[in-house]
Design a protein around this motif. Sequence first.
Motif, mmCIF file in Angstrom:
data_model
loop_
_atom_site.group_PDB
_atom_site.id
_atom_site.type_symbol
_atom_site.label_atom_id
_atom_site.label_comp_id
_atom_site.label_asym_id
_atom_site.label_seq_id
_atom_site.Cartn_x
_atom_site.Cartn_y
_atom_site.Cartn_z
ATOM 1 N N ARG A 143 0.795 -1.213 0.000
ATOM 2 C CA ARG A 143 0.000 0.000 0.000
ATOM 3 C C ARG A 143 0.831 1.269 0.000
ATOM 4 O O ARG A 143 0.321 2.333 -0.259
ATOM 5 C CB ARG A 143 -0.922 -0.005 1.216
ATOM 6 C CG ARG A 143 -1.892 -1.168 1.222
ATOM 7 C CD ARG A 143 -2.692 -1.194 2.493
ATOM 8 N NE ARG A 143 -3.604 -2.341 2.496
ATOM 9 C CZ ARG A 143 -4.392 -2.649 3.501
ATOM 10 N NH1 ARG A 143 -4.390 -1.908 4.591
ATOM 11 N NH2 ARG A 143 -5.179 -3.700 3.431
ATOM 12 N N SER A 144 2.111 1.181 0.258
ATOM 13 C CA SER A 144 2.893 2.393 0.408
ATOM 14 C C SER A 144 3.551 2.860 -0.885
ATOM 15 O O SER A 144 4.329 3.795 -0.865
ATOM 16 C CB SER A 144 3.983 2.189 1.460
ATOM 17 O OG SER A 144 4.862 1.162 1.049
ATOM 18 N N ARG A 148 -5.881 8.525 -3.171
ATOM 19 C CA ARG A 148 -5.688 7.085 -3.132
ATOM 20 C C ARG A 148 -6.513 6.482 -2.016
ATOM 21 O O ARG A 148 -6.759 7.119 -0.993
ATOM 22 C CB ARG A 148 -4.207 6.742 -2.970
ATOM 23 C CG ARG A 148 -3.576 7.155 -1.668
ATOM 24 C CD ARG A 148 -2.053 6.972 -1.733
ATOM 25 N NE ARG A 148 -1.705 5.591 -2.008
ATOM 26 C CZ ARG A 148 -0.545 5.230 -2.565
ATOM 27 N NH1 ARG A 148 0.345 6.139 -2.903
ATOM 28 N NH2 ARG A 148 -0.278 3.955 -2.769
ATOM 29 N N THR A 152 9.544 5.387 -1.094
ATOM 30 C CA THR A 152 8.306 5.775 -0.425
ATOM 31 C C THR A 152 8.011 7.252 -0.613
ATOM 32 O O THR A 152 6.943 7.726 -0.242
ATOM 33 C CB THR A 152 8.389 5.489 1.089
ATOM 34 O OG1 THR A 152 9.510 6.184 1.631
ATOM 35 C CG2 THR A 152 8.529 4.002 1.361
ATOM 36 N N ASN A 173 -5.887 3.205 -0.072
ATOM 37 C CA ASN A 173 -4.949 2.093 0.085
ATOM 38 C C ASN A 173 -5.658 0.793 0.433
ATOM 39 O O ASN A 173 -5.172 -0.284 0.094
ATOM 40 C CB ASN A 173 -3.897 2.433 1.136
ATOM 41 C CG ASN A 173 -2.873 3.417 0.620
ATOM 42 O OD1 ASN A 173 -2.705 3.591 -0.590
ATOM 43 N ND2 ASN A 173 -2.176 4.089 1.526
ATOM 44 N N ASP A 229 2.242 10.510 -2.671
ATOM 45 C CA ASP A 229 3.155 9.618 -1.976
ATOM 46 C C ASP A 229 2.375 8.462 -1.354
ATOM 47 O O ASP A 229 1.164 8.366 -1.477
ATOM 48 C CB ASP A 229 3.982 10.382 -0.944
ATOM 49 C CG ASP A 229 3.166 10.880 0.244
ATOM 50 O OD1 ASP A 229 3.753 11.511 1.138
ATOM 51 O OD2 ASP A 229 1.935 10.662 0.283
ATOM 52 N N GLY A 230 3.096 7.571 -0.695
ATOM 53 C CA GLY A 230 2.469 6.378 -0.157
ATOM 54 C C GLY A 230 1.416 6.642 0.893
ATOM 55 O O GLY A 230 0.456 5.879 1.019
ATOM 56 N N SER A 231 1.589 7.719 1.643
ATOM 57 C CA SER A 231 0.623 8.036 2.693
ATOM 58 C C SER A 231 -0.636 8.695 2.153
ATOM 59 O O SER A 231 -1.676 8.695 2.810
ATOM 60 C CB SER A 231 1.271 8.968 3.711
ATOM 61 O OG SER A 231 1.445 10.264 3.149
ATOM 62 N N GLY A 232 -0.522 9.291 0.988
ATOM 63 C CA GLY A 232 -1.637 10.043 0.424
ATOM 64 C C GLY A 232 -1.692 11.478 0.873
ATOM 65 O O GLY A 232 -2.536 12.248 0.405
ATOM 66 N N ARG A 233 -0.785 11.870 1.758
ATOM 67 C CA ARG A 233 -0.839 13.223 2.314
ATOM 68 C C ARG A 233 -0.136 14.252 1.437
ATOM 69 O O ARG A 233 -0.428 15.445 1.511
ATOM 70 C CB ARG A 233 -0.227 13.234 3.709
ATOM 71 C CG ARG A 233 -1.064 12.510 4.762
ATOM 72 C CD ARG A 233 -0.539 12.787 6.151
ATOM 73 N NE ARG A 233 0.779 12.201 6.351
ATOM 74 C CZ ARG A 233 0.964 10.977 6.835
ATOM 75 N NH1 ARG A 233 -0.077 10.226 7.148
ATOM 76 N NH2 ARG A 233 2.182 10.501 7.014
ATOM 77 N N ASN A 234 0.790 13.809 0.628
ATOM 78 C CA ASN A 234 1.562 14.734 -0.198
ATOM 79 C C ASN A 234 1.264 14.499 -1.671
ATOM 80 O O ASN A 234 1.278 13.356 -2.141
ATOM 81 C CB ASN A 234 3.055 14.554 0.055
ATOM 82 C CG ASN A 234 3.411 14.860 1.496
ATOM 83 O OD1 ASN A 234 3.207 15.978 1.962
ATOM 84 N ND2 ASN A 234 3.910 13.858 2.207
#
Length: 125
Positions: A30-31, A72, A103, A74, A52-57
Amino acid sequence: QVQLVESGGRLVQAGGSLRLSCVASGRTYRSYPMGWFRQAPGKERQFVAAVDGSGRNTRYVDSVKGRFTISRDNGMNTVYLQMNSLKPEDTATYYCAAAQFTTALVVAGQGYNLWGQGTQVTVSS
């Protein structure tokens, strides 16, 4: 092995909206940073948006800022590209991509190692 499958592209009138989806299947993590690119006939592939992997950026090419949104889910292994206020110059084949070996958010195409088959977006004037 991870596979990416895009969907959602179609013919739409200028000013309209579309939501593209990219589903990652197979052995998924997921990352993965994910991105959307597009290529119009006779033109080079162009970066559109990345997350990015977290979806925050997120990051966008200037021409789509304020109109497109990448996101996204995940849990669903899916990345979306919401496209609003579409213009004829947005016409292209849209590809999603995944960067398995980092990541961090990735903008450059060569930073991605997995690509989908593309989905066609056509915006009529």
